[in-house]
Design a protein around this motif. Structure first.
Motif, short mmCIF file in Angstrom:
data_model
loop_
_atom_site.label_atom_id
_atom_site.label_comp_id
_atom_site.label_asym_id
_atom_site.label_seq_id
_atom_site.Cartn_x
_atom_site.Cartn_y
_atom_site.Cartn_z
N GLY A 252 0.81 -1.21 0.00
CA GLY A 252 0.00 0.00 0.00
C GLY A 252 0.84 1.26 0.00
N TYR A 255 -0.75 4.44 -1.39
CA TYR A 255 -2.06 4.10 -0.86
C TYR A 255 -3.17 5.01 -1.37
N SER A 261 -4.42 0.31 -2.26
CA SER A 261 -4.91 0.10 -0.89
C SER A 261 -5.75 -1.16 -0.82
N ASN A 265 -4.94 -4.44 1.54
CA ASN A 265 -5.92 -5.04 2.45
C ASN A 265 -6.16 -6.50 2.11
#
Lengths: 839, 142
Positions: A252, A255, A261, A265
């Motif tokens: 990320g 990000y 991002s 995740n």
């Protein structure tokens, strides 16, 4: 300083240096040089220091435990001995096992028997032969917590594999730090990110994050080295999660980009799924055995606490795997309880009775499932971290991170941590667990290889290739090729980081990841194309079969093929594993050379890209050259027997060289002894298969992308459904989205709806009511109570104001009042009480 | 016309006593016609007392007021002495005995002490205000 205190010191320092760099950059970050340029220097200096220390450790290890060739015949004999779990047989075997290298380590270890640490090389001479414990050093630096049986500590377990991994990791990390200081130079200034579209139609403009990149890189190196040096599984787990979070930071890194991002995740969440299984494994081990230490530990009172390896493969059983007493008792808890209750009057006798019966229960099969669950649980963590089927989906997305990160974290080291842990944990894995691992590896390598065939993003091809190669390693471990898997781990780390850095160099020059826009770059980028060719040749295992000379991948891949072939011969019903390996080898050759040809060969497809292409700066080229040299030589064995393979062999866990019988989950099968795969016919067949498949793949790629004999578009349209299926990555993301993501989102929406609509409403209603009551109370307080108090006060005050007027200060007036008052009182009294006066 | 029994006590000018006083036993008889007894002493005491009060209310000079106080005290003293004297009462009638004299002496003593303190205050007041006018002594008025 003797070796057993020297090694932990050197490696410990090498481990902590990146942490120091992380802390320095964390606090001093942007103030280091202009725009944080100095951060690269700090991080690089730290990792170079680590590399130098690791190298010292390596040299001192080799000086202490000379790396020699392994003699096959001797081992086959021992392997057979260990297959039988008969202790007497094993000890008889010990009597004549006196010629191979393990004795050297025993002899040298004996010098340190009086030392303070726990040196396994010492004191186990009676085990003899190759089945004995490998030379290793272990101990604890710091105890986090100790209570009851639980001991959590920061400790070390150093054997040949640890030392080798340290050198490998720090070397690659050094190359990548140097490379990244060139690659990331854009981050030194303010950046306009053209991939982020703001609401106003503009692009994101942000300050550079150069120092932050190196900060995360340093933390990652620290965490990765922590996994490798860890002396117990709890510590492994801690650093396991730390590399996870570092990976999250680095994927990320950009990000602001939604894709980055999301990818970060995804990687983190998918890994958590695997870690859940790992926790189960840890609990199974902890609950039944009460220790998470790999090696035996000698307490200050001289009492030896056996570690996992000794518990599962005790010397008394000739290091053959058995179910530890703890697990037997844990599984037979009801019987234990019954025995104890029947001896309620004499608890000691009851305990003795239990101990006496453990052997019978073990024979009845108690605890076998627990051992299997423990092994598979730990392997679950490895599935997540090493991107195995079915959790491999995060790795290709992780390519959203900067390319040096892809090279270091997502190809060479972190994803290899799963393979490393499986290898480290190998003695505890039962044959059935191994077979599961083999099948998972086979699925992974096949699926990933097929997806890589049609990917057009240069980094994604490499990402799927990484997944596929990790599948190879797991499969190798699963079919009993402990050495083959770990050997491939080391060689793969070198050539895969090389390939990634080369792709980074290409991306740096072309500003695109799409191979369809490249082509003919070989002239513009001679160094990059040359080193990448070396990397491609290494990964397909190029070599000359009969001369037995090749690039590093040749040796490791051959040994995997040989072991898979041996396994398939021993267990014909599982021969699909061998076909997966052989087929995978062809696919690997095809997609790697497809990548190389599409990028560097032929005519330029996009002139705009081609005109701008240029060779990367020297700071990026030097690491390529260094890594390509290692990609060539890493597999070689010097005439004296010195080589990475033989060094890893030194760390072989006790008793894992022999054949093992499985059949708990599956119908009966054998895991063959690894040295049997060195037999001539197996070896030659494997080499020829490897050569043939690789050559086929390369020729096919050349035919399609260089000579144009078979136009790729025609192939694609000929098998259109298959092509679409592969181009959509087997629809794994869609399936997961449908099966897991959408239900989870639905449930969370439902839950959040319940929360907002019902619970929050109710709470808000209660709060509103309380507020109303409070408002009424406040009104009572202000008007009635305060009014009463205030009016009393003001009345008193007013009275005082009025009454003070009487105090005139006129003395004569006072006298007058007194006199008149007295008279008045008398008059009044007279009037009112006339009768009493009248008497 | 007033009935004698109703208004026995006539002032010298011939004015009648207020009706209410007529009910007080002391004034039941006409003092001018009676032999000297307690009542006459009481009248002198009352005169002194009233003169003292008048003096205190009318004089602005602090020393005058002190003198008025002396008069008041001595008016009271006369009453005490009169009530304690066995000569002024009928034989066997109850008296205060020596207590009256003792109290009178005590009052004289107190008067002396009071005069000493009051004179000191007055002197001090004079030093501060250059006057002994009590109407000027209103620094502490409300």
């Amino acid at each position: 300083m003797d070796i057993e205190s020297l090694l932990p010191t050197l490696l410990g320092l090498a481990w902590l240096l990146p942490l120091a760099s992380f802390v320095v950059i964390l606090f001093a970050g942007p103030r280091l040089g202009s725009h944080g340029k100095g951060a690269a220097g700090v991080a690089t200096a730290a990792i170079v220091g680590s590399f130098v220390l690791s190298l010292f450790a390596f040299i001192s290890w080799v000086a202490q435990h000379p790396v020699r060739a392994v003699e096959h015949g001797e081992h086959a004999e021992h392997g057979a001995a260990h297959a039988s779990a008969d202790p007497a047989h094993a000890s008889a075997d010990a009597a004549h096992g006196s010629t191979d290298h393990a004795d050297a380590s025993h002899a040298s270890g004996a010098d340190h028997a009086a030392g303070h640490g726990t040196t396994h090389a010492a004191g186990h001479g009676e085990a003899g032969g190759h089945g004995g414990l490998p030379a290793s050093y272990s101990g604890d630096w710091y105890t986090l917590y100790e209570g009851g049986r639980l001991k959590l500590s920061i400790g070390w377990y150093v054997d040949a594999l640890t030392v080798l991994m340290f050198v490998m990791i720090t070397f690659i990390a050094t190359c990548i730090h140097v490379y990244a200081s060139g690659y990331m130079h854009d981050e030194l200034h303010d950046i306009t990110d053209h991939e982020v579209h703001l609401a106003d139609g503009g692009h994101l403009h942000r300050p550079g994050r150069f120092h932050r990149f190196f900060q995360a890189l340093s933390l990652f190196c620290f965490s990765m080295l922590g996994i490798v040096i860890a002396g117990n599984l709890a510590m492994v787990f801690i650093f396991w999660e730390l590399v996870g979070i570092c990976s999250w930071f680095l994927i990320g890194f950009y990000y602001e980009r939604k894709s980055a991002s999301n990818a970060a995740n995804k990687a983190f969440i998918v890994n958590r799924i695997g870690d859940f299984g790992m926790l189960i494994g840890l609990m199974a081990l902890w609950g039944a055995l009460g220790t998470l230490h790999f090696a035996d530990a000698t307490g200050p009172d001289g009492h030896v606490r056996p570690g996992l390896f000794t518990l599962v493969r005790p010397p008394v059983a000739g290091h053959a795997q058995w179910v530890p007493d703890g697990m037997v008792k844990f599984a037979a808890a009801e019987k234990v309880e019954r025995v104890l209750l029947s001896h309620a009057d004499d608890p000691r006798a009851g305990v003795e009775q239990v101990e006496a019966k453990v052997e019978d229960w073990r024979d009845e099969g108690y605890g076998r499932w627990l051992l299997l669950v423990a092994g598979l649980g730990i392997f679950c963590g490895c599935i997540g971290k090493s991107a195995q089927f079915p959790l491999f989906v995060w790795l290709p997305d992780a390519m959203e991170g900067p390319t040096p990160v892809s090279a270091l974290v997502h190809s060479a080291t972190m994803v290899a941590a799963g393979v490393y842990l499986t290898g480290r944990f190998y003695p505890v894995l039962t044959p059935d667990a191994l077979l599961v691992i083999a099948y998972v590896g086979a699925m992974t390598l096949f699926i990933a290889a097929t997806i890589a065939l049609v990917a057009n993003d240069i980094k994604r091809v490499l990402a799927y290739s990484t997944v596929s190669q990790l599948g190879y390693m797991m499969l190798a471990l699963g079919v009993g090729g402990w050495l083959a898997g770990l050997f491939h781990l080391v060689t793969h780390a070198f050539f895969k980081s090389l390939l990634f850095l080369c792709s980074g160099s290409v991306i740096h020059a072309c500003h695109t990841n799409d191979m369809r826009k490249m082509g003919g770059l070989a002239k513009a980028m001679p160094w990059t194309s040359g080193t990448m060719l070396v990397g491609c040749l290494a990964i397909i295992g190029a070599g000359v079969p009969f001369l037995d000379i090749g690039l590093s991948g040749y040796y490791s891949k051959d040994s995997i093929l040989a072991q898979a072939l041996l396994f398939a011969r021993e267990n014909p019903s599982h021969s699909i594993l061998f076909y997966a390996v052989a087929g995978g080898a062809m696919l690997t050759a095809f997609y790697m050379f497809r990548l190389w040809f599409m990028t560097f060969a032929g005519r330029p497809r996009d002139h705009h890209v081609h005109e701008h292409a240029h060779e990367s700066p020297p700071v990026m080229v030097y690491p390529l050259v260094a890594l390509s040299i290692l990609a060539v030589i890493a597999g070689w064995t010097l005439p004296g027997g010195f080589g990475i393979a033989n060094m890893i062999e030194q760390a072989r866990p006790a008793g894992t060289g022999g054949l093992e019988l499985g059949g708990l989950l599956f119908s009966a099968f054998t895991v063959p002894a690894e040295h049997s795969s060195h037999a001539h016919d197996i070896h030659v067949t494997a080499s020829l298969t490897a050569f043939a498949t690789a050559a086929t793949g390369v020729l096919l790629a050349a035919a399609m992308y260089v000579w144009g004999i078979i136009p790729p578009a025609m192939v694609a349209s000929a098998v259109k459904p298959l092509y679409t299926f592969l181009a959509n990555r087997w629809y794994f993301d869609e399936i997961y989205r449908f099966l897991f993501v959408l239900p989870v989102l639905g449930i969370s929406r439902l839950v959040s709806g319940t929360d907002k609509g019902i619970i929050d409403r109710f709470i808000e209603g209660v709060a509103w009511g309380a507020k109303q009551v409070a408002g009424f109370d406040a009104w009572i307080d202000r008007t009635l109570i305060d009014g009463l108090v205030n009016s009393t006060a003001s009345a008193t005050y007013g009275a005082g104001i009025e009454l003070k007027k009487l105090q005139t200060g006129q003395l004569r007036q006072y006298v007058m009042f007194i006199a008149l008052g007295t008279v008045a009182i008398f008059v009044l009294a007279g009037l009112l009480f006339r009768s009493s006066f009248a008497g | 016309m007033m009935d004698f029994a109703v208004a026995p006590f006539m002032l010298p000018s011939g004015l009648p006593m207020p009706g209410c006083l007529a009910t007080v036993p002391l004034f039941a008889a006409n003092p001018f016609t009676e032999p000297v007894g307690v009542i006459h002493y009481l009248i002198v005491g009352a005169v002194l007392f009233t003169a003292g009060i008048a003096c205190m209310t009318l004089k602005r000079n602090a020393l005058g007021i002190l003198m008025g106080i002396e008069l008041v005290l001595n008016g009271a003293n006369i009453n005490f002495v009169a009530f304690s004297s066995s000569y002024l009462r009928a034989e066997g009638a109850p008296t205060l005995g020596l207590d009256g004299q003792v109290v009178a002496l005590f009052v004289i003593l107190l008067a002396a002490a009071e005069a000493a303190v009051a004179l000191a205050i007055t002197l001090n007041f004079y030093n501060n205000h250059a006057t002994v006018d009590v109407d000027r002594a209103d620094d502490l008025k409300g």
